[in-house]
Design an enzyme around this catalytic site. Structure first.
Site, PDB file in Angstrom:
ATOM      1  NE  ARG A  29      13.049  53.205  23.892  1.00 22.01           N
ATOM      2  CZ  ARG A  29      13.362  53.997  22.865  1.00 22.01           C
ATOM      3  NH1 ARG A  29      13.723  55.250  23.093  1.00 22.01           N
ATOM      4  NH2 ARG A  29      13.324  53.541  21.628  1.00 22.01           N
ATOM      5  CG  ASP A  30      16.838  57.381  32.711  1.00 23.39           C
ATOM      6  OD1 ASP A  30      17.996  57.776  32.961  1.00 23.39           O
ATOM      7  OD2 ASP A  30      15.968  57.203  33.604  1.00 23.39           O
ATOM      8  CG  HIS A 100      25.545  57.169  33.482  1.00 21.55           C
ATOM      9  ND1 HIS A 100      26.187  56.967  34.684  1.00 21.55           N
ATOM     10  CD2 HIS A 100      24.550  58.054  33.738  1.00 21.55           C
ATOM     11  CE1 HIS A 100      25.602  57.682  35.623  1.00 21.55           C
ATOM     12  NE2 HIS A 100      24.595  58.369  35.080  1.00 21.55           N
TER      13      HIS A 100
HETATM   14  P1  AMP Z   1      22.666  59.786  37.118  1.00 26.73           P
HETATM   15  O1  AMP Z   1      21.760  60.524  38.044  1.00 26.73           O
HETATM   16  O2  AMP Z   1      23.337  60.677  36.125  1.00 26.73           O
HETATM   17  O3  AMP Z   1      23.621  58.869  37.844  1.00 26.73           O
HETATM   18  O4  AMP Z   1      21.708  58.891  36.213  1.00 26.73           O
HETATM   19  C1  AMP Z   1      21.332  57.591  36.515  1.00 26.73           C
HETATM   20  C2  AMP Z   1      20.130  57.307  35.669  1.00 26.73           C
HETATM   21  O5  AMP Z   1      19.950  55.921  35.607  1.00 26.73           O
HETATM   22  C3  AMP Z   1      18.816  57.909  36.194  1.00 26.73           C
HETATM   23  O6  AMP Z   1      18.275  58.808  35.223  1.00 26.73           O
HETATM   24  C4  AMP Z   1      17.922  56.690  36.421  1.00 26.73           C
HETATM   25  O7  AMP Z   1      16.575  56.931  36.065  1.00 26.73           O
HETATM   26  C5  AMP Z   1      18.575  55.667  35.497  1.00 26.73           C
HETATM   27  N1  AMP Z   1      18.374  54.275  35.871  1.00 26.73           N
HETATM   28  C6  AMP Z   1      18.597  53.713  37.077  1.00 26.73           C
HETATM   29  N2  AMP Z   1      18.325  52.386  37.029  1.00 26.73           N
HETATM   30  C7  AMP Z   1      17.951  52.118  35.762  1.00 26.73           C
HETATM   31  C8  AMP Z   1      17.548  50.934  35.070  1.00 26.73           C
HETATM   32  N3  AMP Z   1      17.483  49.751  35.690  1.00 26.73           N
HETATM   33  N4  AMP Z   1      17.204  51.030  33.767  1.00 26.73           N
HETATM   34  C9  AMP Z   1      17.264  52.221  33.130  1.00 26.73           C
HETATM   35  N5  AMP Z   1      17.640  53.368  33.721  1.00 26.73           N
HETATM   36  C10 AMP Z   1      17.974  53.329  35.021  1.00 26.73           C
END
Ligand code: AMP
Length: 118
Positions: A29-30, A100
């Site tokens: 989960r995000d 991702h």
């Molecule tokens: P992006 O902006 O496409 O690179 O997405 C990165 C995503 O990773 C964002 O939606 C963040 O909220 C999420 N994220 C960053 N660190 C973590 C973490 N430790 N656990 C879960 N999600 C994360």
């Protein structure tokens, strides 16, 4: 990659709410959900799409799409629909370089690009 947060999650060095895993793919989960269902799907291997993917790594992208289907079913959004997106580069707001996909669902998601950003 030593300092990659998603590699650390894949190796279980930092905690995450994991909803699916197999030998090649992890889904969790995000931490800042943008929808009732917001799951990130990653390859365990540190792949950086902007640097190009080798032919040997192409298979994991198919694995991710198959995992996304399983996650969508588990999370109850397979029938209602979901969005699978990959942000790439600064204009897309990409924060993490490790490949991702965001799986978003559980509500009407609206326009792909919000009008106020145009
Ligand atoms: P992006 O902006 O496409 O690179 O997405 C990165 C995503 O990773 C964002 O939606 C963040 O909220 C999420 N994220 C960053 N660190 C973590 C973490 N430790 N656990 C879960 N999600 C994360």
């Amino acid at each position: 990659m030593n300092d990659c947060i998603f590699c650390k999650i894949a190796k279980r060095e930092i905690p995450a709410d994991v909803v699916f895993e197999d030998d090649n793919v992890l889904a969790f989960r995000d931490i800042h959900p943008q929808a009732p269902v917001h799951v990130l799907l990653i390859p365990r291997k540190h792949l950086v799409p902007t640097k190009g993917l080798a032919a040997e790594d192409a298979r994991v992208v198919a694995d991710i799409f198959q995992a996304a289907r399983e996650v969508a079913e588990k999370e109850g959004v397979f029938e209602s629909g979901y969005r699978l997106i990959a942000n790439t580069g600064p204009d897309a707001g990409q924060e993490v370089e490790h490949l991702h996909f965001h799986l978003l669902g559980g509500k009407k998601l609206g326009a792909l690009v919000p009008l106020q950003l145009n």
